[in-house]
Write a protein that holds these residues in place. Structure first.
Motif, mmCIF file in Angstrom:
data_model
loop_
_atom_site.group_PDB
_atom_site.id
_atom_site.type_symbol
_atom_site.label_atom_id
_atom_site.label_comp_id
_atom_site.label_asym_id
_atom_site.label_seq_id
_atom_site.Cartn_x
_atom_site.Cartn_y
_atom_site.Cartn_z
ATOM 1 N N UNK A 125 -29.678 22.382 -0.747
ATOM 2 C CA UNK A 125 -30.936 22.562 -0.017
ATOM 3 C C UNK A 125 -31.978 21.548 -0.489
ATOM 4 N N UNK A 126 -31.982 21.271 -1.802
ATOM 5 C CA UNK A 126 -32.915 20.280 -2.337
ATOM 6 C C UNK A 126 -32.569 18.887 -1.812
ATOM 7 N N UNK A 127 -31.269 18.655 -1.554
ATOM 8 C CA UNK A 127 -30.818 17.350 -1.047
ATOM 9 C C UNK A 127 -31.334 17.051 0.362
ATOM 10 N N UNK A 139 -20.095 28.969 -1.434
ATOM 11 C CA UNK A 139 -21.515 28.595 -1.387
ATOM 12 C C UNK A 139 -22.026 28.130 -2.749
ATOM 13 N N UNK A 140 -21.081 27.763 -3.636
ATOM 14 C CA UNK A 140 -21.490 27.134 -4.886
ATOM 15 C C UNK A 140 -22.204 25.824 -4.571
ATOM 16 N N UNK A 141 -23.281 25.581 -5.285
ATOM 17 C CA UNK A 141 -24.020 24.334 -5.076
ATOM 18 C C UNK A 141 -24.952 24.352 -3.886
ATOM 19 N N UNK A 161 -27.319 15.674 -6.486
ATOM 20 C CA UNK A 161 -25.948 15.529 -5.995
ATOM 21 C C UNK A 161 -24.942 15.733 -7.127
ATOM 22 N N UNK A 162 -25.267 15.207 -8.304
ATOM 23 C CA UNK A 162 -24.398 15.395 -9.478
ATOM 24 C C UNK A 162 -24.264 16.870 -9.820
ATOM 25 N N UNK A 163 -25.386 17.580 -9.806
ATOM 26 C CA UNK A 163 -25.374 19.015 -10.099
ATOM 27 C C UNK A 163 -24.556 19.781 -9.076
ATOM 28 N N UNK A 164 -24.717 19.438 -7.801
ATOM 29 C CA UNK A 164 -23.954 20.108 -6.749
ATOM 30 C C UNK A 164 -22.450 19.922 -6.958
#
Length: 251
Positions: A120-122, A113-115, A174-177
């Motif tokens: 959720x923000x996506x 469940x990393x990211x 998306x980059x952060x995820x």
């Protein structure tokens, strides 16, 4: 282009298809879960509000809820997809099952469940996309009169504009995820620790780093979304015609 040349030179053409199986599974799971919950929530809203016509705000709430549920349940699949894409050449023979076991053993169940917070923000991505799409569709529909008369080129154009704006707005998330999911360190359980890691990533990457690779993403996602929306509009028109014919025949 330099990145593409480097990948082709070092890893070969087939490396461009890393994680394809997991990506297909992720698409099926994401859309399946999303549309099931979208329909379920619409039915519940209809019963609660005692009407089947919804405002833009109500549609946004339903879309956000369905998207959030889909993001949580499909996150482990996309996390595995990210790991497969970033896998080193010497680990290319590792199967999906072996990868799952490695992650479970070395990082714990929380790693799947990393990211999930950026995910959720996506949910904002399809909301922005559909809001822009519906907004641009109104003058097009006014011009052609009926949905079935709208040409493919018009649907392709307005869906592409919607997706481009949505992608630019949400690409840093998306980059952060991707960065969080690719990190093989053992995951911290607390929500505070995850937020702290996100802030560290933002600081390390900077604005240009958050948008790194957006050209390739735009090409992939805009073409995919445009064909998806064209198929969606045509199928919706066909279904309406079939239902109308069935109604006429039954009477």
């Amino acid at each position: 282009m330099e990145v593409l040349r480097s990948i082709l030179k070092e890893e070969g053409f087939m490396s461009l298809y890393k994680g394809l199986k997991m990506a297909l599974l992720g698409i099926i799971a994401s859309y399946g879960i999303y549309f099931w919950w979208y329909r379920f929530l619409k039915n519940k809203f209809t019963l609660f509000l005692k009407r089947d016509k919804f405002t833009s705000a109500e549609i946004t709430i339903i879309t956000a809820l369905a998207g959030s549920i889909s993001s949580i349940f499909a996150n482990p699949i996309w996390m595995l997809n990210t790991r497969l894409i970033n896998m080193r050449k010497e680990d290319a023979n590792v199967t999906e099952i072996q990868l799952i076991r490695q992650i479970w053993k070395n990082e714990g169940v929380g790693a799947f469940f990393k990211g999930v917070i950026p995910n959720l923000v996506l949910v904002l991505n399809p909301i922005i996309n559909f809001v822009v799409y519906e907004m641009l569709k109104k003058p097009v529909l006014k011009k052609y009169g009926k949905e079935k008369l709208i040409p493919f080129s018009a649907i392709f154009l307005i869906s592409s504009i919607g997706k481009i704006l949505a992608t630019f707005a949400t690409y840093p998330i998306l980059t952060l995820r991707t960065r969080l999911q690719a990190n093989e360190k053992k995951v911290e359980g607390s929500m505070t620790a995850q937020f702290q890691r996100i802030c560290e990533q933002i600081h390390d990457l900077g604005l240009s780093g958050l948008y790194f690779g957006i050209e390739a993403k735009l090409l992939q996602t805009v073409l995919y979304n445009a064909f998806l929306m064209m198929t969606y509009e045509r199928l919706r028109t066909i279904i309406k015609i079939l239902l109308l014919k069935a109604f006429i025949l039954s009477n």
